[in-house]
Design a protein around this motif. Structure first.
Motif, PDB file in Angstrom:
ATOM      1  N   ARG A  77       0.837  -1.201   0.000  1.00 16.72           N
ATOM      2  CA  ARG A  77       0.000   0.000   0.000  1.00 16.72           C
ATOM      3  C   ARG A  77       0.869   1.248   0.000  1.00 16.72           C
ATOM      4  O   ARG A  77       2.050   1.200   0.357  1.00 16.72           O
ATOM      5  N   VAL A  78       0.253   2.356  -0.384  1.00 16.27           N
ATOM      6  CA  VAL A  78       0.946   3.647  -0.396  1.00 16.27           C
ATOM      7  C   VAL A  78       0.060   4.672   0.284  1.00 16.27           C
ATOM      8  O   VAL A  78      -1.118   4.810  -0.062  1.00 16.27           O
ATOM      9  N   ARG A  79       0.615   5.363   1.285  1.00 11.31           N
ATOM     10  CA  ARG A  79      -0.126   6.396   2.001  1.00 11.31           C
ATOM     11  C   ARG A  79       0.839   7.426   2.542  1.00 11.31           C
ATOM     12  O   ARG A  79       2.051   7.192   2.618  1.00 11.31           O
ATOM     13  N   SER A  80       0.288   8.563   2.963  1.00 18.35           N
ATOM     14  CA  SER A  80       1.089   9.601   3.598  1.00 18.35           C
ATOM     15  C   SER A  80       0.894   9.556   5.107  1.00 18.35           C
ATOM     16  O   SER A  80      -0.236   9.443   5.598  1.00 18.35           O
ATOM     17  N   PHE A  81       2.008   9.643   5.835  1.00 16.00           N
ATOM     18  CA  PHE A  81       2.014   9.684   7.291  1.00 16.00           C
ATOM     19  C   PHE A  81       2.915  10.828   7.739  1.00 16.00           C
ATOM     20  O   PHE A  81       3.674  11.388   6.954  1.00 16.00           O
ATOM     21  N   SER A  82       2.847  11.131   9.038  1.00 18.52           N
ATOM     22  CA  SER A  82       3.856  11.971   9.680  1.00 18.52           C
ATOM     23  C   SER A  82       4.678  11.084  10.598  1.00 18.52           C
ATOM     24  O   SER A  82       4.129  10.215  11.275  1.00 18.52           O
ATOM     25  N   VAL A  83       5.981  11.289  10.628  1.00 13.86           N
ATOM     26  CA  VAL A  83       6.853  10.488  11.482  1.00 13.86           C
ATOM     27  C   VAL A  83       6.871  11.107  12.873  1.00 13.86           C
ATOM     28  O   VAL A  83       7.420  12.187  13.083  1.00 13.86           O
ATOM     29  N   TYR A 106      13.660   1.683  14.619  1.00 10.79           N
ATOM     30  CA  TYR A 106      12.335   1.684  15.230  1.00 10.79           C
ATOM     31  C   TYR A 106      11.768   3.101  15.245  1.00 10.79           C
ATOM     32  O   TYR A 106      12.513   4.084  15.401  1.00 10.79           O
ATOM     33  N   GLY A 107      10.452   3.212  15.101  1.00  7.49           N
ATOM     34  CA  GLY A 107       9.806   4.512  15.195  1.00  7.49           C
ATOM     35  C   GLY A 107       8.304   4.370  15.209  1.00  7.49           C
ATOM     36  O   GLY A 107       7.770   3.265  15.311  1.00  7.49           O
ATOM     37  N   ARG A 108       7.607   5.513  15.095  1.00  9.31           N
ATOM     38  CA  ARG A 108       6.144   5.521  15.068  1.00  9.31           C
ATOM     39  C   ARG A 108       5.684   6.524  14.019  1.00  9.31           C
ATOM     40  O   ARG A 108       6.243   7.619  13.892  1.00  9.31           O
ATOM     41  N   LEU A 109       4.663   6.113  13.240  1.00  4.78           N
ATOM     42  CA  LEU A 109       4.053   6.970  12.227  1.00  4.78           C
ATOM     43  C   LEU A 109       2.692   7.430  12.724  1.00  4.78           C
ATOM     44  O   LEU A 109       1.901   6.637  13.246  1.00  4.78           O
ATOM     45  N   THR A 150      -0.739   6.917  16.636  1.00  3.28           N
ATOM     46  CA  THR A 150       0.566   6.576  16.084  1.00  3.28           C
ATOM     47  C   THR A 150       0.691   5.056  16.002  1.00  3.28           C
ATOM     48  O   THR A 150       0.172   4.331  16.857  1.00  3.28           O
ATOM     49  N   ILE A 151       1.380   4.588  14.964  1.00  2.00           N
ATOM     50  CA  ILE A 151       1.536   3.162  14.703  1.00  2.00           C
ATOM     51  C   ILE A 151       3.035   2.858  14.624  1.00  2.00           C
ATOM     52  O   ILE A 151       3.784   3.573  13.946  1.00  2.00           O
TER      53      ILE A 151
END
Length: 278
Positions: free
Chosen positions: A185-191, A200-203, A211-212
């Motif tokens: 899939r393709v989508r826009s997130f903020s980091v 490791y991180g969260r979007l 946040t995921i």
């Protein structure tokens, strides 16, 4: 010694009669203890410990059981001098400790955490990669904590210093199994957070308002890392400094999902500043 109290309330079903099935209750209480121990120990030692809790620099005691629906009390005892001289470089107060435990536990069931913990993470005072590793570490304990849900109780509330976490049938479904979803899939997130050393991180998903977690794969291209880091910098300025600069980044990804279809972790394949570049 400083003292923090966690009140654990089991509600519904057999718990309304002030009792629980012994085997399932034992599992739940052990899981809850580990869910408290693992993030608390990180604050004191600065590392993710999954076992040998007899060596931790504090005490977690099961003090008493109260009549009610069914209530148990955990007390956490620690030396404030040890708390300020070891572990992470932040002052450990009762409220911060319970806020931190709550945030890790809630992230493990797909919910958001505390704004204060997120700010400390964005400022780099709490390591984003370590927090993601903590969520992974507590997931088996959180799953074990749910043992009495549907087997003696309907709801478990864990309350400490005004902060609470609720486990129920919905959170049990979330932690029960993980399904690999290979759909691209393709989508826009903020980091919202990113540790460039661990990946490791969260979007932040604006549509879901949460946040995921995500984890970069080995060998991801440099442009992807640069785009994600740029989004993180813009997100932090926007959230904590009042800057309205856009922080979105386009991500091509696969996921790990819960059995009910909710995304538990994002596995980025590539990232760019805009959809056109992706």
């Amino acid at each position: 010694m400083a003292r923090v109290e966690f009140l654990v309330e089991f509600e519904g079903d057999l718990a309304t009669e002030h009792k629980l099935p012994a085997y399932e209750a034992g599992d739940s209480l052990t899981g809850i203890a580990k869910t408290i121990l693992i993030p608390t120990n990180y604050l004191f030692e600065g590392r993710v410990r999954r076992r040998r809790f007899e060596e931790v620099p504090f005490q977690l005691n099961l003090v008493a059981q109260r009549r009610g629906s069914f209530q148990s009390i955990y007390e956490l005892l620690y030396d404030p001098l040890v708390a300020t001289s070891a572990g992470v470089a932040i002052g450990i107060t009762a409220n911060l400790l319970t806020d931190f435990v709550k945030t890790i536990a809630k992230r493990a069931v797909g919910q958001g955490g505390s704004d204060r913990i997120q700010q400390l993470e964005a400022e780099g005072r709490l390591n984003a990669g370590d927090l993601a590793a903590l969520v992974d570490a507590v997931e088996p304990s959180v799953k074990q904590s749910h043992r009495t849900i549907g087997a003696g109780a309907q709801v478990i509330n864990i309350v400490g210093d005004g902060n609470s976490v609720t486990f129920n049938s919905e959170t049990k479904r979330y932690v029960s199994d993980t399904v690999r979803n290979d759909e691209v899939r393709v989508r826009s997130f903020s980091v919202a957070s990113l540790n460039s050393n661990t990946g490791y991180g969260r979007l932040f998903d604006a549509e879901e308002g949460r946040t995921i977690p995500f984890q970069l794969p080995t060998g991801i291209d440099g442009r992807s890392v640069a785009a994600l880091l740029s989004s993180f910098n813009r997100y932090a300025r926007r959230r904590w400094m009042g800057n309205d600069e856009a922080s979105l980044v386009a991500v091509r990804y696969q996921t790990l999902d819960s059995v009910d279809g909710r995304v538990k972790k994002i596995l980025p394949l590539a990232a760019r500043d805009t959809m056109e570049e992706l």
